[in-house]
Scaffold this motif. Structure first.
Motif, mmCIF file in Angstrom:
data_model
loop_
_atom_site.group_PDB
_atom_site.id
_atom_site.type_symbol
_atom_site.label_atom_id
_atom_site.label_comp_id
_atom_site.label_asym_id
_atom_site.label_seq_id
_atom_site.Cartn_x
_atom_site.Cartn_y
_atom_site.Cartn_z
ATOM 1 N N LEU A 203 3.788 -36.449 40.373
ATOM 2 C CA LEU A 203 3.011 -35.236 40.183
ATOM 3 C C LEU A 203 1.543 -35.541 40.458
ATOM 4 O O LEU A 203 0.989 -36.492 39.898
ATOM 5 N N LEU A 204 0.932 -34.758 41.322
ATOM 6 C CA LEU A 204 -0.497 -34.886 41.610
ATOM 7 C C LEU A 204 -1.193 -33.579 41.244
ATOM 8 O O LEU A 204 -0.805 -32.509 41.733
ATOM 9 N N SER A 205 -2.189 -33.652 40.401
ATOM 10 C CA SER A 205 -3.040 -32.504 40.115
ATOM 11 C C SER A 205 -4.307 -32.655 40.944
ATOM 12 O O SER A 205 -4.974 -33.686 40.893
ATOM 13 N N LEU A 206 -4.619 -31.621 41.725
ATOM 14 C CA LEU A 206 -5.773 -31.674 42.620
ATOM 15 C C LEU A 206 -6.948 -30.899 42.044
ATOM 16 O O LEU A 206 -6.791 -30.073 41.147
ATOM 17 N N LEU B 277 4.147 -31.818 44.051
ATOM 18 C CA LEU B 277 5.297 -32.612 43.645
ATOM 19 C C LEU B 277 5.766 -33.416 44.844
ATOM 20 O O LEU B 277 6.111 -32.847 45.883
ATOM 21 N N LEU B 278 5.743 -34.727 44.694
ATOM 22 C CA LEU B 278 6.096 -35.632 45.782
ATOM 23 C C LEU B 278 7.422 -36.317 45.490
ATOM 24 O O LEU B 278 7.706 -36.681 44.349
ATOM 25 N N ASN B 279 8.219 -36.477 46.526
ATOM 26 C CA ASN B 279 9.394 -37.327 46.471
ATOM 27 C C ASN B 279 9.097 -38.506 47.377
ATOM 28 O O ASN B 279 9.006 -38.338 48.595
ATOM 29 N N PHE B 280 8.901 -39.664 46.758
ATOM 30 C CA PHE B 280 8.381 -40.835 47.464
ATOM 31 C C PHE B 280 7.005 -40.480 48.040
ATOM 32 O O PHE B 280 6.111 -40.144 47.295
ATOM 33 N N MET B 281 6.799 -40.467 49.340
ATOM 34 C CA MET B 281 5.480 -40.152 49.905
ATOM 35 C C MET B 281 5.491 -38.831 50.663
ATOM 36 O O MET B 281 4.660 -38.597 51.534
ATOM 37 N N SER B 282 6.394 -37.935 50.301
ATOM 38 C CA SER B 282 6.520 -36.654 50.986
ATOM 39 C C SER B 282 6.312 -35.509 49.997
ATOM 40 O O SER B 282 6.894 -35.501 48.913
ATOM 41 N N LYS C 42 7.033 -32.137 48.419
ATOM 42 C CA LYS C 42 8.200 -31.255 48.371
ATOM 43 C C LYS C 42 7.863 -29.880 47.806
ATOM 44 O O LYS C 42 8.481 -28.889 48.167
ATOM 45 N N HIS C 43 6.907 -29.809 46.885
ATOM 46 C CA HIS C 43 6.523 -28.535 46.283
ATOM 47 C C HIS C 43 5.013 -28.504 46.076
ATOM 48 O O HIS C 43 4.382 -29.532 45.829
ATOM 49 N N SER C 44 4.453 -27.308 46.146
ATOM 50 C CA SER C 44 3.061 -27.079 45.776
ATOM 51 C C SER C 44 3.041 -25.905 44.810
ATOM 52 O O SER C 44 3.566 -24.835 45.110
ATOM 53 N N ILE C 45 2.469 -26.117 43.618
ATOM 54 C CA ILE C 45 2.510 -25.114 42.553
ATOM 55 C C ILE C 45 1.096 -24.672 42.210
ATOM 56 O O ILE C 45 0.197 -25.493 42.047
ATOM 57 N N LEU D 176 11.263 -26.919 37.620
ATOM 58 C CA LEU D 176 11.348 -27.139 39.058
ATOM 59 C C LEU D 176 12.528 -26.381 39.654
ATOM 60 O O LEU D 176 12.438 -25.807 40.747
ATOM 61 N N GLU D 177 13.639 -26.364 38.922
ATOM 62 C CA GLU D 177 14.842 -25.698 39.433
ATOM 63 C C GLU D 177 14.624 -24.203 39.589
ATOM 64 O O GLU D 177 15.009 -23.601 40.605
#
Length: 285
Positions: free
Chosen positions: A210-213, A220-225, A227-230, A268-269
């Protein structure tokens, strides 16, 4: 609410500078009232006025039996919940600047401390004897960091859930993953550059990061990709997520601070907010 963390069965909170615990709500589909049990009173009371949120100034060990508190910029204190004993560890590397944040290793008795110079220092051998330390450096220091809204964006760092990597991000808008034990390989760092804004918070839970900007979005990253932006989280009165981000494994939801006295949970679901938890402080002696 000055800080929140989650383990399998409990939420761990800093409320008005005191460390407290509450159990997870059984029903995540409604607003739940809870009375936290205070474990360490006034643990970080002196840092509330400085930071507001103090969630990077405390951390639990893997079994939630010991807690590290960054009570000031020159030393940390480790509290054993079972024995109620304390251990103080002073920082000798004052040339690295002020100690801003810390994180307990998820499997070992080591603690990573982040300094204003942009360095991460890992302290090991914490239970007895003199602690050893190892330094890692990639990010800009506080004096060189970019500003947003008149505030310096300092870097944030944490261990990965398996303890193999140090994950970090800062004003450079770059997410960095470093194998902290592999210091001889020049390719021990991986990068995710050109994010939309500076990184102000990093958290890792199994396959999810999880990265908060700084623009108040959450990646939301899966490894270095990515997957979601909230962007649907409720901001608090300070217009940001002062208690950072945590993960509820039971409900597969992100846990973050909200309005005063409230926690919010985002599934997330279902891709939406599913619960808000009202907390009321009560002292137990």
């Amino acid at each position: 609410m000055n800080g929140v963390k989650a383990t399998e069965n409990d939420l761990h909170l800093i409320i008005n500078g005191s460390y407290a615990q509450i159990t997870f709500p059984e029903n995540s589909e409604r607003v739940t009232k809870a009375q936290p049990k205070v474990v360490v009173e006034d643990a970080l009371i002196d840092r509330i006025s400085e930071f507001g949120s103090v969630d990077r100034q405390w951390s639990l060990n893997s079994k939630a039996k010991r807690i590290a508190f960054l009570t000031c910029t020159k030393f940390m204190k480790i509290y054993n919940i079972g024995t109620k004993n304390w251990r103080k560890i002073s920082f000798s590397c004052f040339k690295d600047g002020e100690a801003d944040k810390l994180d307990y290793h998820p499997r070992e008795e080591s603690i990573m401390v982040s300094f204003s110079s942009g360095k991460n220092v890992v302290y090991s051998n914490l239970l007895e004897g003199k602690p050893a330390s190892t330094t890692y450096h990639w990010h800009q220091g506080r004096d060189d960091a970019a500003e947003q809204g008149g505030v310096k964006i300092t870097f944030d760092a944490c261990y990965s859930a398996d303890g193999v990597n140090i994950m970090s991000g800062g004003s450079e808008a770059v997410f960095v993953v470093e194998n902290w034990k592999n210091t001889t390989d020049s390719n021990n760092r991986s990068f995710l550059p050109r994010l939309n804004a500076a990184v102000v918070w990093v958290a890792n839970y199994a396959d999810w990061t999880l990265l908060s900007l700084a623009d108040n979005s959450i990646l939301l990253l899966n490894f270095m990709s990515v997957k979601h932006s909230i962007s649907g989280f409720t901001k608090n009165v300070m217009d940001k997520y002062e208690a950072g981000l945590s993960w509820d494994p039971n409900n597969q939801a992100i846990v973050a601070n909200s309005r005063p006295g409230m926690l919010q949970m985002y599934s997330l679901e279902k891709n939406k907010e599913v619960s808000r938890v009202k907390t009321f402080l009560k002292l137990f002696f």
